[in-house]
Design a protein around this motif. Structure first.
Motif, PDB file in Angstrom:
ATOM      1  N   CYS B 281       0.292  -9.634   0.685  1.00  0.00           N
ATOM      2  CA  CYS B 281       1.057  -8.481   0.215  1.00  0.00           C
ATOM      3  C   CYS B 281       2.406  -8.858  -0.371  1.00  0.00           C
ATOM      4  O   CYS B 281       2.923  -9.950  -0.157  1.00  0.00           O
ATOM      5  N   SER B 282       2.946  -7.925  -1.148  1.00  0.00           N
ATOM      6  CA  SER B 282       4.303  -8.097  -1.670  1.00  0.00           C
ATOM      7  C   SER B 282       5.294  -7.466  -0.701  1.00  0.00           C
ATOM      8  O   SER B 282       4.910  -6.739   0.217  1.00  0.00           O
ATOM      9  N   ASP B 283       6.586  -7.720  -0.924  1.00  0.00           N
ATOM     10  CA  ASP B 283       7.598  -7.203  -0.007  1.00  0.00           C
ATOM     11  C   ASP B 283       7.679  -5.674  -0.040  1.00  0.00           C
ATOM     12  O   ASP B 283       8.286  -5.074   0.838  1.00  0.00           O
ATOM     13  N   GLY B 284       7.062  -5.065  -1.070  1.00  0.00           N
ATOM     14  CA  GLY B 284       7.026  -3.598  -1.108  1.00  0.00           C
ATOM     15  C   GLY B 284       6.297  -3.019   0.073  1.00  0.00           C
ATOM     16  O   GLY B 284       6.537  -1.880   0.471  1.00  0.00           O
ATOM     17  N   LEU B 285       5.401  -3.800   0.694  1.00  0.00           N
ATOM     18  CA  LEU B 285       4.740  -3.348   1.925  1.00  0.00           C
ATOM     19  C   LEU B 285       5.518  -3.780   3.164  1.00  0.00           C
ATOM     20  O   LEU B 285       5.888  -2.954   4.001  1.00  0.00           O
TER      21      LEU B 285
END
Lengths: 432, 355
Positions: B281-285
């Motif tokens: 995942c990206s840091d948006g999650l």
């Protein structure tokens, strides 16, 4: 046969980075064609218009030079090129052939033409609009792709009004390219520049009539070397954008902004005339709706089209971009070429305005404008223009633009300075 | 030495894969006509590389990427590839301080995914003999010999595949910069996982992450398998706790792009003791559930596409401050080839409507 399209390419010089809120995108587009006509030369036609007004006989060397130059031009034509010679006075008459038609160049027709030219006499007035009108009728009978005219005059266009000239010129617009030359002391730079800018040719004055044959040969050779007859600079801009201006800025300044032909809602064609192996620069300025930081916009898609209108095929294309950024180091830079040509256009305007003010007796404006011109010429290293300006003003300090108007100026010096005011130079390599 | 049976012939064919889709319409004006140079024919706006919302569902694994609530473009990208018994997933998060980060992210994710797709077949071939060799060796030696060796072969092959994908991703990010030098060239993070029947191998550059969430009943705790390539991440790994809001705490110290120099993915492996899920995942999650235990709590049970959608929805509900991209990969992968949706179902939407 058509030349290799890859032989034309476009290069964009711009600073695409804009500060927040900025709404103008400037770019210089360098168009370089390596397509010399050579074996694939398209069909061509040329009309030579010789001033045969009474003044051409004073001195008689002007008429003699005009005849010799026309003969040289006829000799320079390729076999198979259509051509005609027109005598210009208060009206226009056919010289060769006698009927209003073009003839195909061959040893036989060249000899006939030279014979006819040799019999010309100087007698009558000057209305160059009528000469161009006859040339236009001649070209209308031809299917040649490259249509080129040479206009020679020694005097003021006095037997028609400026409105008549403008109207007659407008009828010729886009029909053929015309190079014009002035000889003697009485031609008017304004008139030649008007012909050149409308008909996308060159204009110049000759200081010595003995240079005339070589000049005619060079103009004819250049026309014979064209590989595209009628090329458009095609500009696509996005919805909400406005084209502020489109100018040719090298080798001379020609404002094309008002010459737009609509192709579609977002596309317009600007005429550039005929192309051989050569390189020109265009300055395009587009007003755009300001974008948000980080946004990237295609401000213009610039291409070269072989012809005018939607069906004209595109030869080459380049993109003008805009990216809004809060990086002030990026956003405050002005591309050197854009700055250079902004200066060159200002230089041309300062010379023309200064000389016009001088002619009108407004010496204060003349001194200030010509002083600014001297300063700009010095800054940009435009030595030819600096030399010409030095014939009109005494330069006290080029760096600050301090000048004094010369008391006595040969009238032709001012005309030559004016007719050549639009000529520009490129940035030296090291500076670009 | 272990793939003798298959390596002699032609390369195994590419396995099914999918990547984030480009938008079908202009995100600025809604125009459907996008020029071949990538600019809207109506308003001139550059088409971002990735749609506002993309879903890739290969059946056995799935991913969802969303623009979030605050950002102008989706600068995240993902890619997935699935063979029988072996899967790979990658998430790239374009560095927003660089120019055209979306192009870097897509370029890297697509190149890595193609590399995975081309190599997973070979990896499956390594796995099969390694497993059987290992079993017979262990049996012959009465279970006392080096039982880790067969697993080691697969792990080595998985890591090699990850490193190849990482190199492809770097080349893809570099291509995004174009032929001319640009200021702040396009840059992206890279986080990827290769899941086999025995191991999870992860590789990363930057601060995108891979989590391991064991199923109920599987021994072990939820864990983050990557260590952020940020100042804070490196200090935390060394035992120094840095407040998240410290200046530069989140600044990347490694990324992919033409101006990057340290571009080889860091790698790690895990041999789980039971089934679970791998989340890339990206840091948006993870800004909303950084602790592995928190993430495990919000990840529902279900098919991979359902889990990925639920986690993206969770991030959006929590504020959606950043682009959010989640790839869900069960461990162990389904060994049944029919579980893989060939001809990946890829949905991208051009609408930039915020959820």
């Amino acid at each position: 046969m058509t030349p290799d399209h890859d032989a034309i390419h476009l290069e964009v010089f711009q600073n695409e980075y804009l500060p927040a809120g900025a709404d103008v995108v400037d770019a210089v587009i360098t168009v370089t064609s390596s397509a010399g006509a050579g074996a694939t030369a398209p069909p061509a036609a040329q009309v030579v218009m010789i001033d045969c007004s009474g003044s051409m006989d004073t001195p008689g060397s002007k008429m003699a030079a005009a005849k010799a130059a026309t003969a040289t031009a006829v000799d320079t034509l390729r076999d198979g090129v259509e051509f005609a010679v027109v005598a210009g006075r208060a009206d226009a008459r056919m010289v060769y052939p006698r009927v209003p038609e073009l003839r195909v160049a061959s040893p036989h027709t060249r000899a006939e033409a030279k014979l006819a030219v040799g019999e010309l006499v100087a007698q009558g007035g000057t209305a160059i609009g009528t000469w161009l009108t006859l040339a236009n009728e001649l070209f209308a009978r031809s299917r040649a792709e490259v249509r080129h005219a040479i206009l020679l005059t020694d005097g003021r266009d006095q037997h028609e009004t400026r409105e008549q000239l403008t109207q007659r010129l407008r009828a010729c617009e886009g029909r053929f390219v015309c190079d014009s030359r002035g000889i003697g002391n009485d031609w008017v730079a304004d008139e030649l520049r008007l012909v050149a800018s409308t008909l996308l040719g060159t204009a110049d004055g000759l200081e010595d009539v003995r240079e005339l044959p070589a000049a005619f040969a060079a103009m004819t050779r250049a026309a014979m070397g064209k590989s595209f007859g009628d090329v458009s600079l095609r500009v696509w801009t996005p919805a909400g954008a406005t084209v502020r201006f489109v100018k040719q800025v090298y080798p001379s300044v020609v404002d094309l902004t008002a010459r737009r032909t609509r192709v579609s809602d977002r596309i317009g064609d600007y005429p550039t005339g005929a192309w051989g192996a050569e390189s020109r620069d265009y300055h395009i300025s587009v007003g755009v709706p300001p974008g948000g930081l980080g946004e990237e916009l295609l401000a213009a898609r610039v291409s070269l089209a072989n012809g005018v209108g939607a069906n004209a095929p595109v030869l080459a294309q380049a993109l003008v971009l805009a990216t809004w950024t809060d990086d002030t180091a990026l956003a405050t830079g002005i591309n050197r070429r854009v700055a250079h040509y902004t200066g060159q256009a200002e230089l041309a305007a300062a010379i023309q305005d200064g000389l016009a003010a001088r002619e009108a007796g407004d010496l204060a404006t003349a001194t200030s404008k010509l002083g600014r011109a001297v300063q700009l010429a010095a800054e940009s290293g435009h030595e030819d223009t600096a030399t010409l300006l030095a014939r009109v003003v005494d330069v006290v300090d080029a760096r600050t633009g301090t000048v004094r108007l010369k008391q006595r100026v040969a009238s032709v010096d001012a005309e030559i300075a004016s007719v050549r005011s639009v000529k520009t130079i490129r940035l030296k390599k090291a500076e670009s | 030495m272990s793939a003798d049976n298959t390596a002699a012939g032609s390369e195994p064919a590419s396995v099914p894969y999918g990547v984030s889709a480009p938008p079908s319409r202009c995100q600025e004006c809604g125009g459907a006509d996008i020029g071949p140079d990538g600019y809207c024919e109506t308003c001139g706006t550059r088409r971002p590389a990735a749609a506002a919302h993309s879903e890739v569902d290969l059946g056995g694994i799935a991913g969802v990427s969303d623009i979030g609530a605050r950002h102008h473009h989706n600068e995240d990208a993902m890619g997935l590839a699935a063979g029988a018994g072996v899967t790979a997933g990658v998430v790239c998060d374009g560095v927003s301080a660089s120019s055209r980060p979306d192009v870097a992210a897509i370029g890297a994710a697509a190149a890595a995914t193609e590399a995975f797709a081309a190599r997973l077949g070979r990896l499956a071939a390594v796995m099969a003999p390694a497993a059987s060799d290992g079993a017979s060796e262990a049996d012959a030696a009465g279970g006392t010999s080096d039982v880790s060796r067969p697993g080691q072969v697969v792990r080595t092959a998985s890591i090699a595949t990850l490193l190849e994908a990482g190199a492809a991703a770097q080349a893809g990010a570099a291509r995004a910069a174009g032929p001319e030098a640009v200021p702040n060239p396009p840059s992206t993070t890279f986080a990827a996982a290769v899941v086999t029947g025995t191991d999870i191998a992860v590789g990363w550059v930057g601060d995108s992450r891979v989590y391991w969430l064991p199923d109920p009943g599987t021994p072990g705790e939820p864990a983050c398998l990557t260590v952020d390539d940020t100042l804070a991440g490196q200090l935390a790994a060394a035992g120094v706790v840095v407040a998240a809001d410290s200046p530069n705490a989140g600044a990347l110290i490694r990324w992919l792009g033409t101006d990057a120099y340290d571009v080889e993915p860091h790698t790690a492996t895990l041999a789980p003791d039971g089934p679970g899920r791998v989340i890339v995942c990206s840091d948006g999650l993870y800004r909303y559930a950084a602790e592995p235990r928190q993430l495990a709590e919000v990840a529902p049970a279900g098919r991979p596409i359902e889990v990925a959608s639920a986690l993206v929805r969770f991030a959006l509900d929590a504020g959606g401050h950043d682009n959010v991209t989640v790839v869900v990969m069960p461990f162990p992968p389904d060994p049944d080839e029919s579980a893989i949706v060939s001809g990946a179902e890829v949905n991208g939407t051009g609408a930039s409507d915020d959820p």
